[in-house]
Structure formats: structure tokens, C-alpha cells
Scaffold this active site. Structure first.
Site, PDB file in Angstrom:
ATOM      1  N   GLY A 167       0.762  -1.242   0.000  1.00 35.66           N
ATOM      2  CA  GLY A 167       0.000   0.000   0.000  1.00 35.66           C
ATOM      3  C   GLY A 167       0.788   1.284   0.000  1.00 35.66           C
ATOM      4  O   GLY A 167       0.209   2.366  -0.156  1.00 35.66           O
ATOM      5  N   GLU A 170       3.828  -6.893   1.669  1.00 36.36           N
ATOM      6  CA  GLU A 170       3.350  -7.209   0.308  1.00 36.36           C
ATOM      7  C   GLU A 170       3.375  -5.960  -0.570  1.00 36.36           C
ATOM      8  O   GLU A 170       2.340  -5.536  -1.083  1.00 36.36           O
ATOM      9  CB  GLU A 170       1.908  -7.723   0.376  1.00 36.36           C
ATOM     10  CG  GLU A 170       1.705  -8.961   1.207  1.00 36.36           C
ATOM     11  CD  GLU A 170       0.217  -9.233   1.474  1.00 36.36           C
ATOM     12  OE1 GLU A 170      -0.639  -8.369   1.201  1.00 36.36           O
ATOM     13  OE2 GLU A 170      -0.083 -10.332   1.958  1.00 36.36           O
ATOM     14  N   PRO A 171       4.528  -5.348  -0.764  1.00 41.03           N
ATOM     15  CA  PRO A 171       4.555  -4.125  -1.577  1.00 41.03           C
ATOM     16  C   PRO A 171       4.485  -4.429  -3.061  1.00 41.03           C
ATOM     17  O   PRO A 171       5.064  -5.414  -3.536  1.00 41.03           O
ATOM     18  CB  PRO A 171       5.920  -3.518  -1.231  1.00 41.03           C
ATOM     19  CG  PRO A 171       6.775  -4.711  -0.925  1.00 41.03           C
ATOM     20  CD  PRO A 171       5.870  -5.745  -0.308  1.00 41.03           C
ATOM     21  N   GLY A 172       3.755  -3.618  -3.784  1.00 45.44           N
ATOM     22  CA  GLY A 172       3.701  -3.750  -5.236  1.00 45.44           C
ATOM     23  C   GLY A 172       4.148  -2.452  -5.877  1.00 45.44           C
ATOM     24  O   GLY A 172       5.270  -2.313  -6.357  1.00 45.44           O
ATOM     25  N   ARG A 202      -5.726   3.354 -15.783  1.00 45.71           N
ATOM     26  CA  ARG A 202      -5.771   4.063 -14.497  1.00 45.71           C
ATOM     27  C   ARG A 202      -6.426   5.457 -14.577  1.00 45.71           C
ATOM     28  O   ARG A 202      -7.260   5.783 -13.731  1.00 45.71           O
ATOM     29  CB  ARG A 202      -4.381   4.154 -13.865  1.00 45.71           C
ATOM     30  CG  ARG A 202      -3.732   2.785 -13.615  1.00 45.71           C
ATOM     31  CD  ARG A 202      -2.522   2.866 -12.691  1.00 45.71           C
ATOM     32  NE  ARG A 202      -2.925   3.201 -11.348  1.00 45.71           N
ATOM     33  CZ  ARG A 202      -2.760   4.374 -10.805  1.00 45.71           C
ATOM     34  NH1 ARG A 202      -2.151   5.329 -11.456  1.00 45.71           N
ATOM     35  NH2 ARG A 202      -3.184   4.603  -9.583  1.00 45.71           N
ATOM     36  N   TYR A 232      -9.548   5.557 -12.186  1.00 39.05           N
ATOM     37  CA  TYR A 232      -9.344   6.183 -10.870  1.00 39.05           C
ATOM     38  C   TYR A 232      -9.094   7.687 -10.977  1.00 39.05           C
ATOM     39  O   TYR A 232      -8.648   8.294  -9.999  1.00 39.05           O
ATOM     40  CB  TYR A 232      -8.124   5.564 -10.164  1.00 39.05           C
ATOM     41  CG  TYR A 232      -8.054   4.060 -10.191  1.00 39.05           C
ATOM     42  CD1 TYR A 232      -8.938   3.281  -9.444  1.00 39.05           C
ATOM     43  CD2 TYR A 232      -7.086   3.402 -10.945  1.00 39.05           C
ATOM     44  CE1 TYR A 232      -8.859   1.900  -9.470  1.00 39.05           C
ATOM     45  CE2 TYR A 232      -7.001   2.021 -10.966  1.00 39.05           C
ATOM     46  CZ  TYR A 232      -7.897   1.281 -10.230  1.00 39.05           C
ATOM     47  OH  TYR A 232      -7.816  -0.081 -10.252  1.00 39.05           O
ATOM     48  N   CYS A 270     -13.335   5.087 -28.788  1.00 37.35           N
ATOM     49  CA  CYS A 270     -14.561   5.873 -28.909  1.00 37.35           C
ATOM     50  C   CYS A 270     -15.278   6.068 -27.589  1.00 37.35           C
ATOM     51  O   CYS A 270     -16.402   5.577 -27.406  1.00 37.35           O
ATOM     52  CB  CYS A 270     -15.466   5.218 -29.940  1.00 37.35           C
ATOM     53  SG  CYS A 270     -14.712   5.310 -31.545  1.00 37.35           S
ATOM     54  N   TYR A 278       0.311  -1.591 -12.239  1.00 38.30           N
ATOM     55  CA  TYR A 278      -1.094  -1.562 -12.623  1.00 38.30           C
ATOM     56  C   TYR A 278      -1.283  -0.926 -14.006  1.00 38.30           C
ATOM     57  O   TYR A 278      -2.262  -0.228 -14.253  1.00 38.30           O
ATOM     58  CB  TYR A 278      -1.936  -0.860 -11.542  1.00 38.30           C
ATOM     59  CG  TYR A 278      -1.716  -1.463 -10.170  1.00 38.30           C
ATOM     60  CD1 TYR A 278      -2.138  -2.754  -9.897  1.00 38.30           C
ATOM     61  CD2 TYR A 278      -1.033  -0.767  -9.165  1.00 38.30           C
ATOM     62  CE1 TYR A 278      -1.911  -3.338  -8.657  1.00 38.30           C
ATOM     63  CE2 TYR A 278      -0.795  -1.343  -7.918  1.00 38.30           C
ATOM     64  CZ  TYR A 278      -1.229  -2.636  -7.679  1.00 38.30           C
ATOM     65  OH  TYR A 278      -0.994  -3.215  -6.461  1.00 38.30           O
TER      66      TYR A 278
HETATM   67  N1  LLP Z   1      -1.580  -6.943  -0.725  1.00 38.95           N
HETATM   68  C1  LLP Z   1      -2.889  -7.016  -1.004  1.00 38.95           C
HETATM   69  C2  LLP Z   1      -3.723  -7.945  -0.238  1.00 38.95           C
HETATM   70  C3  LLP Z   1      -3.456  -6.196  -2.001  1.00 38.95           C
HETATM   71  O1  LLP Z   1      -4.754  -6.261  -2.257  1.00 38.95           O
HETATM   72  C4  LLP Z   1      -2.618  -5.297  -2.719  1.00 38.95           C
HETATM   73  C5  LLP Z   1      -3.163  -4.444  -3.777  1.00 38.95           C
HETATM   74  C6  LLP Z   1      -1.245  -5.271  -2.405  1.00 38.95           C
HETATM   75  C7  LLP Z   1      -0.767  -6.095  -1.399  1.00 38.95           C
HETATM   76  C8  LLP Z   1      -0.276  -4.379  -3.120  1.00 38.95           C
HETATM   77  O2  LLP Z   1      -0.578  -3.043  -2.902  1.00 38.95           O
HETATM   78  P1  LLP Z   1       0.439  -1.889  -3.390  1.00 38.95           P
HETATM   79  O3  LLP Z   1       1.696  -2.018  -2.567  1.00 38.95           O
HETATM   80  O4  LLP Z   1       0.720  -2.108  -4.819  1.00 38.95           O
HETATM   81  O5  LLP Z   1      -0.299  -0.642  -3.132  1.00 38.95           O
HETATM   82  N2  LLP Z   1      -5.262  -1.125  -9.623  1.00 38.95           N
HETATM   83  C9  LLP Z   1      -5.101  -0.121  -8.590  1.00 38.95           C
HETATM   84  C10 LLP Z   1      -4.411  -0.680  -7.367  1.00 38.95           C
HETATM   85  C11 LLP Z   1      -5.092  -1.893  -6.789  1.00 38.95           C
HETATM   86  C12 LLP Z   1      -4.410  -2.467  -5.596  1.00 38.95           C
HETATM   87  C13 LLP Z   1      -5.012  -3.795  -5.226  1.00 38.95           C
HETATM   88  N3  LLP Z   1      -4.389  -4.458  -4.118  1.00 38.95           N
HETATM   89  C14 LLP Z   1      -4.359   1.082  -9.161  1.00 38.95           C
HETATM   90  O6  LLP Z   1      -4.054   1.095 -10.350  1.00 38.95           O
HETATM   91  O7  LLP Z   1      -4.114   2.055  -8.451  1.00 38.95           O
END
Ligand code: LLP
Length: 423
Positions: free
Chosen positions: A239, A273-275, A311, A315, A343, A372
Site C-alpha cells: 500500500g 506485500e509491496p507492489g 488508471r 481512478y 470511442c 497496474y
Molecule cells: N496486498 C494485497 C492484499 C493487495 O490487495 C494489494 C493491492 C497489495 C498487497 C499491493 O498493494 P500496493 O503495494 O501495490 O499498493 N489497480 C489499482 C491498485 C489496486 C491495488 C489492489 N491491491 C491502481 O491502479 O491504483
């Protein structure tokens, strides 16, 4: 800090000029920087030094196997959300004992697949899931390592569609009911109830909601231990936000300090769990101008669209847009909407951006597209999926080729009662 910089007026990914890649693969395409991913991973890992923390890269942010592999080689595990992502993580070489499986709707088949792979942890989100996992694990003669995801009812202060830790969201078990669920879980066979998990949302730019949520989760750990549950892990989710439009999210160092302060003396293994924070600013989307259109408003129509990067449409998110050839001094800058060929008016990547004059075939780059982006692409308007390119130093590799329209058409099957077509 990222490794997309101008050199002699031309945007480069590390040591590779973007026009060189565009000439090789055509446009549009995604381009990722290994050095940026590496730096972001290392900054986060350094901030957690001295803790028993495992960084499980949230594969959903960018699941290209070369990206996962880059993370794995840096030492990351994987956080997966589906059987498909589990397959990808394993195919990319993630060790099963570093994989966590999250998500509110894991199916029986997916649970079986993950049990067979002997993954590190299931993040269980509901009572029915707990019961099913127990039954499936028992049938398979396995013991499932389980963290229960609790919903701490904390507002992450982020976009409505990506906030996950409020009580009206579908995720986790209300924290007030956690003790009851752990007590139930302890009576079910085939489970090792070893941890508490939370994840309150994505693109969080303030430390306070994290701290509030972690504090609640850790107090729960204390209570569970007092009640006799053998809690060994706490999964803090992902997050952490990134700067898209001048936001000032907490640095990984500040985040790490807070995590260390809260977890000190608790003898807990941590999972993160960083993405986005690892890959978001490590990617750009490169597109070509098709036309400039001036009808009261200035529109720059490019060959990338909402199907490639959803995105902004989904969003209202901001992505910086820059010309690949830097505007020289004295070039007139004016505001333009950057739009795709689809379109729908929603197919607008950016509104009212100061940009230099652009001619057909000029290249532009949409920044902050590493997370994403490609993973959320679709083939809407029968637009084929675009290539992904990974750069490292002066090398680049196509890590997903462009889908051909033939590939796309070949996915359909004729219904037998229709007369044959003429081709
Ligand atoms: N762990 C869990 C359980 C999650 O649901 C998520 C993201 C993450 C970790 C990773 O979160 P991060 O570190 O990337 O913030 N499509 C959206 C973002 C959706 C996130 C969903 N869950 C966007 O483009 O902003």
C-alpha cells in the site's frame, strides 16, 4: 528517483535511448528499468534491516515473469491473488516457501493448487474460506499455514476504489470478531493458525493510517497470544504510495522505522506485500502522436489508449506526460488534452497538460506506468496487447512481444449454427 532521464535532449531508460526501442518494437510499448526496481527494492529492504521481515512482491502490480524474476533475484518472495499468479510466480522462480496467497475469493481448485505447491502462507479472509481450507488440506493430508486477514476499520485516505480496510469493504474479518475466528480455527483440522494479516489499501501517502492499522493488528496479536494462540507472524500488507503528481508519500525509511518501532520486542516474523512502491516509477508507457487537433481545445491524439493504461479512466489518476525529445528553450508551451483513439470520452490519459508542439510520429512518455499498467490492459476496441520491454544498463529485451491481430481473432470460435465466413 528513477532511471528515465534526458540525455542530450532525448529521454533514456538507463543507457538506452527510447527512440531506439521504439524503432525496434514499434509503438505503443511499456518500458521498465531494472536499476529503478533494484533501487526501490533495496531501499525498502535496507529500511527493514534488523527485523525478520520477508518482502513478498505483490505480483498483481506487474506480473511479467521477467519482472517477478528480477524481484526474486533481489531476494523477494511473492504475494499472489489467483491460481494464475501462483503459476506465474512459480514459473518465474519464486520459491514456494516465500509465496503468500491473498484474496477474498480463492476457489477450491486454487486452494488445492497452493497446498500442493507447499506455499508459505494463506491469508484467509472469511469463515467459509477457513472451513474449506481445513477440509481441502485434511483431504490432501496437508497442514495449511494460515494467517487470518482482519479488517481493522481504518480509513487509508486513498481513492475509494482502492481502499480496503474499512468495515464496509469486502476484505478480511472484522477485527472485533477475530478472536472468535481464531478460536474456531483452532478446532479445525489441517490448519496451522500462525498469523494475523492486514492490508488497508493502495497508494497511501500518509504514515498515520498504516500506524493505526498496524497498532490494532499488533494489539490483536498480543490478545491472541494471551488467549493461548501460537501467533508467530504478522503480515502488514502493501500500500505504500508513490509520487505521481507531487505527492510526498512516506519514504521507505520512515515506513521501516515505524514498523520497527511498533514490532520491537514482539518476536514476530513480518511479511510485507509491496507492489506499486517497487515497480510503479520503474515503468513508462511510450506512445506516438497520431494527430494534433485544435478545435477550441488542443487535443493530442496518441496511439496508446485506455485499454493499454486504464488508471486515468478508472481512478482519475494522474500520470506525468513528457515528450521523448525534450522541448528546447523558447519553444512555446501550451495546454493540451492527451487522448487515445478509443470511442469514449473516458479515453483521456491527461487533461490540460503543458506540452510543446508535437508533430505526427513524435514520441511521448507516460510516466509512473510500471504498476497496474500492462497488467490491467485489455483488448477493448480489438486493440492488441502491447509489448513490454525491460532495460538493464545498455541492454534491452522484449519481455512480452506485441500480440498480433491474428492472435486476437484466433481466440474466437465460430458457433456451429452460423454459416461459414468467406475467408
Ligand atoms: N496486498 C494485497 C492484499 C493487495 O490487495 C494489494 C493491492 C497489495 C498487497 C499491493 O498493494 P500496493 O503495494 O501495490 O499498493 N489497480 C489499482 C491498485 C489496486 C491495488 C489492489 N491491491 C491502481 O491502479 O491504483
Amino acid at each position: 528517483m528513477d532511471h528515465f532521464q534526458y540525455r542530450n535532449g532525448i529521454l533514456h531508460a538507463e543507457d538506452v535511448a527510447i527512440p531506439v526501442i521504439a524503432a525496434a518494437v514499434g509503438t505503443p510499448f511499456y518500458c521498465y528499468s531494472t536499476a529503478t526496481m533494484t533501487r526501490h527494492y533495496q531501499v525498502l529492504a535496507d529500511s527493514l534491516e534488523g527485523t525478520e521481515a520477508r518482502i513478498c512482491y505483490a505480483v498483481k502490480a506487474n506480473s511479467n515473469q521477467s519482472v517477478i524474476r528480477t524481484m526474486v533475484e533481489l531476494g523477494a518472495g511473492a504475494d499472489v491473488i489467483s491460481g494464475g499468479e501462483l503459476r506465474r510466480a512459480l514459473a518465474a522462480g519464486a520459491s514456494p516457501d516465500s509465496i503468500v496467497f491473498a484474496g477474498p475469493g480463492k476457489t477450491r481448485d486454487e486452494l488445492m493448487q497452493a497446498l500442493a505447491a507447499d506455499i508459505y502462507q494463506f491469508n484467509v479472509e472469511s469463515e467459509p474460506e477457513l472451513r474449506l481450507l481445513s477440509a481441502v488440506a485434511t483431504d490432501m493430508g496437508k497442514v495449511a499455514p494460515v494467517s487470518i486477514r482482519v479488517n481493522p476499520d481504518v480509513d487509508a485516505g486513498t481513492h475509494e476504489k482502492i481502499t480496503t480496510g474499512r468495515k464496509q469493504n469486502k476484505f478480511g474479518i472484522p477485527i472485533g470478531r477475530a478472536m472468535e475466528i481464531f478460536d474456531l480455527g483452532a478446532t479445525l483440522p489441517g490448519l496451522d493458525l500462525l498469523g494475523v494479516a492486514i492490508h488497508i489499501g493502495s497508494q497511501i501517502t500518509d504514515l498515520a493510517p498504516f500506524e493505526e492499522a498496524f497498532d490494532r493488528a499488533l494489539k490483536l496479536v498480543d490478545e491472541l497470544r494471551l488467549a493461548g494462540h501460537d501467533i508467530r507472524r504478522c503480515n502488514l500488507g502493501g500500500g505504500l504510495g508513490i509520487p505521481y503528481a507531487g505527492e510526498t508519500p512516506p519514504s521507505p525509511a520512515e515506513y521501516g522505522r515505524m514498523v520497527k518501532r511498533l514490532t520491537a520486542n514482539r518476536q514476530l516474523d513480518l511479511v510485507l506485500e509491496p507492489g506499486r512502491v517497487l515497480v510503479g516509477n520503474a515503468g513508462i508507457l511510450v506512445a506516438r502522436v497520431i494527430y494534433e487537433k485544435h478545435e477550441g481545445r488542443r487535443f493530442i491524439i496518441i496511439d496508446a489508449a485506455m485499454n493499454d493504461l486504464i488508471r486515468p479512466a478508472m481512478y482519475d489518476s494522474w500520470h506525468d506526460i513528457v515528450p521523448v525529445a525534450e522541448a528546447g528553450p523558447g519553444v512555446p508551451i501550451s495546454e493540451a488534452d492527451v487522448v487515445g483513439p478509443i470511442c469514449e470520452s473516458g479515453d483521456t490519459l491527461a487533461k490540460a497538460r503543458p506540452l510543446p508542439p508535437l508533430a505526427p510520429d513524435d514520441l511521448i512518455a507516460v510516466r509512473g506506468a510500471g504498476a497496474y499498467g500492462a497488467v490491467m490492459a485489455s483488448t477493448y476496441n480489438s486493440r492488441a496487447l502491447i509489448p513490454e520491454v525491460l532495460v538493464r544498463g545498455d541492454q534491452f529485451a522484449v519481455i512480452r512481444p506485441r500480440q498480433s491481430i491474428d492472435d486476437l481473432l484466433a481466440l474466437d470460435r465460430p458457433a456451429p449454427w452460423l454459416s461459414p465466413t468467406l475467408d
